[in-house]
Design an enzyme around this catalytic site. Structure first.
Site, PDB file in Angstrom:
ATOM      1  N   ASP A  29       0.876  -1.157   0.000  1.00  0.00           N
ATOM      2  CA  ASP A  29       0.000   0.000   0.000  1.00  0.00           C
ATOM      3  C   ASP A  29       0.925   1.223   0.000  1.00  0.00           C
ATOM      4  O   ASP A  29       2.058   1.148   0.490  1.00  0.00           O
ATOM      5  CB  ASP A  29      -0.866  -0.033   1.265  1.00  0.00           C
ATOM      6  CG  ASP A  29      -1.608   1.254   1.495  1.00  0.00           C
ATOM      7  OD1 ASP A  29      -2.376   1.663   0.607  1.00  0.00           O
ATOM      8  OD2 ASP A  29      -1.400   1.867   2.558  1.00  0.00           O
ATOM      9  N   ARG A  30       0.461   2.347  -0.548  1.00  0.00           N
ATOM     10  CA  ARG A  30       1.318   3.535  -0.599  1.00  0.00           C
ATOM     11  C   ARG A  30       1.232   4.367   0.680  1.00  0.00           C
ATOM     12  O   ARG A  30       2.198   4.482   1.423  1.00  0.00           O
ATOM     13  CB  ARG A  30       0.948   4.393  -1.820  1.00  0.00           C
ATOM     14  CG  ARG A  30       1.954   5.502  -2.099  1.00  0.00           C
ATOM     15  CD  ARG A  30       1.491   6.452  -3.186  1.00  0.00           C
ATOM     16  NE  ARG A  30       0.578   7.444  -2.601  1.00  0.00           N
ATOM     17  CZ  ARG A  30       0.093   8.481  -3.259  1.00  0.00           C
ATOM     18  NH1 ARG A  30       0.391   8.674  -4.531  1.00  0.00           N
ATOM     19  NH2 ARG A  30      -0.723   9.330  -2.653  1.00  0.00           N
ATOM     20  N   ASP A  31       0.075   4.957   0.932  1.00  0.00           N
ATOM     21  CA  ASP A  31      -0.086   5.939   2.009  1.00  0.00           C
ATOM     22  C   ASP A  31      -0.229   5.270   3.368  1.00  0.00           C
ATOM     23  O   ASP A  31      -1.121   4.457   3.584  1.00  0.00           O
ATOM     24  CB  ASP A  31      -1.299   6.824   1.725  1.00  0.00           C
ATOM     25  CG  ASP A  31      -1.183   7.532   0.385  1.00  0.00           C
ATOM     26  OD1 ASP A  31      -0.102   8.084   0.104  1.00  0.00           O
ATOM     27  OD2 ASP A  31      -2.161   7.511  -0.383  1.00  0.00           O
TER      28      ASP A  31
ATOM     29  N   ASP B 178       1.235   9.197   5.485  1.00  0.00           N
ATOM     30  CA  ASP B 178      -0.080   9.477   4.924  1.00  0.00           C
ATOM     31  C   ASP B 178      -0.385  10.970   5.011  1.00  0.00           C
ATOM     32  O   ASP B 178      -0.525  11.520   6.099  1.00  0.00           O
ATOM     33  CB  ASP B 178      -1.151   8.674   5.661  1.00  0.00           C
ATOM     34  CG  ASP B 178      -2.513   8.785   5.003  1.00  0.00           C
ATOM     35  OD1 ASP B 178      -2.609   9.348   3.893  1.00  0.00           O
ATOM     36  OD2 ASP B 178      -3.486   8.298   5.596  1.00  0.00           O
TER      37      ASP B 178
ATOM     38  N   CYS C  67      -6.347   2.877  -8.007  1.00  0.00           N
ATOM     39  CA  CYS C  67      -7.783   2.981  -8.237  1.00  0.00           C
ATOM     40  C   CYS C  67      -8.211   4.415  -7.957  1.00  0.00           C
ATOM     41  O   CYS C  67      -8.139   4.867  -6.809  1.00  0.00           O
ATOM     42  CB  CYS C  67      -8.571   2.019  -7.358  1.00  0.00           C
ATOM     43  SG  CYS C  67     -10.358   2.152  -7.670  1.00  0.00           S
TER      44      CYS C  67
ATOM     45  N   LYS D 186      -9.629  -1.422  -3.177  1.00  0.00           N
ATOM     46  CA  LYS D 186      -9.519  -2.206  -1.957  1.00  0.00           C
ATOM     47  C   LYS D 186     -10.688  -1.861  -1.035  1.00  0.00           C
ATOM     48  O   LYS D 186     -11.045  -0.698  -0.947  1.00  0.00           O
ATOM     49  CB  LYS D 186      -8.186  -1.906  -1.244  1.00  0.00           C
ATOM     50  CG  LYS D 186      -6.974  -2.276  -2.032  1.00  0.00           C
ATOM     51  CD  LYS D 186      -5.681  -1.940  -1.298  1.00  0.00           C
ATOM     52  CE  LYS D 186      -5.489  -0.440  -1.210  1.00  0.00           C
ATOM     53  NZ  LYS D 186      -4.231  -0.031  -0.568  1.00  0.00           N
TER      54      LYS D 186
ATOM     55  N   ASP E 145      -1.526  -0.982   5.939  1.00  0.00           N
ATOM     56  CA  ASP E 145      -1.675  -0.452   7.291  1.00  0.00           C
ATOM     57  C   ASP E 145      -3.108  -0.445   7.804  1.00  0.00           C
ATOM     58  O   ASP E 145      -3.346  -0.019   8.934  1.00  0.00           O
ATOM     59  CB  ASP E 145      -1.097   0.963   7.372  1.00  0.00           C
ATOM     60  CG  ASP E 145      -1.861   1.958   6.518  1.00  0.00           C
ATOM     61  OD1 ASP E 145      -2.264   1.600   5.395  1.00  0.00           O
ATOM     62  OD2 ASP E 145      -2.051   3.103   6.967  1.00  0.00           O
TER      63      ASP E 145
END
Length: 171
Positions: free
Chosen positions: A11-13, A19, A88, A100, A125
């Protein structure tokens, strides 16, 4: 765990980078502690890497696709290249099969990397990351942050105290 994997998706953030809600500014990208080291180690071991990220800020009109792309480019400048980026852009109400916790982006990332979901770890996360991994047949690992809810931690089949702990989970 010490399982054999071919790829690790992130996951990125909140997982790879701090985040910043609806971030469209590359100057606000800050890697999470351990992100550079864990990615360097995974790549040195020959594992493929990818990013799977909901970016509803596009669908909500808060950021543009170009802004998200510029943030992603900054992530790669700081953390190195990823084999795939699955983003997305849809609003949560759009019922997109890629967003997701649906499995679409995880499956698309596995296809892009030419790996089996069963031999792919997906690190995130929040509970939606875990659910997406499970729905795709990938191995979920939750790395809790202050925004991770207690029930998400309790339900997660695997947790890591931080990103560097992932190295111990992979051979």
């Amino acid at each position: 765990m010490d399982e054999l994997f071919d790829a690790v998706l992130f996951d990125r953030d909140g997982t790879l980078i701090e985040d910043v809600p609806y971030n469209g500014d590359p100057s606000r990208v800050t890697p999470m502690p351990g992100a550079q080291e864990v990615l360097r180690t995974l790549r040195a071991r020959g594992l493929r890497t990818g990013v799977v990220s909901n970016q509803s800020g596009i669908g909500r009109g808060f950021v543009t696709e170009a802004q998200v792309a510029s943030v992603n480019a900054r992530v790669e400048e700081l953390l190195g290249p990823f084999g795939t980026w699955q983003i997305c852009p849809h609003h949560p109400d759009d019922a997109c099969p890629y967003r997701k916790p649906a499995p679409g982006m995880v499956l698309a990332a596995c296809e892009a990397l030419d790996v089996s979901p069963a031999r792919t770890m997906f690190v995130g996360d929040i509970g939606a990351d875990v659910e997406a991994a499970q729905a795709a047949g990938a191995v979920p690992v939750l790395v809790p942050t202050p925004v991770t809810r207690a029930e998400e931690v309790e339900r997660a089949p695997r947790t890591a105290r931080d990103l560097l702990s992932l190295i111990e989970m992979i051979r």
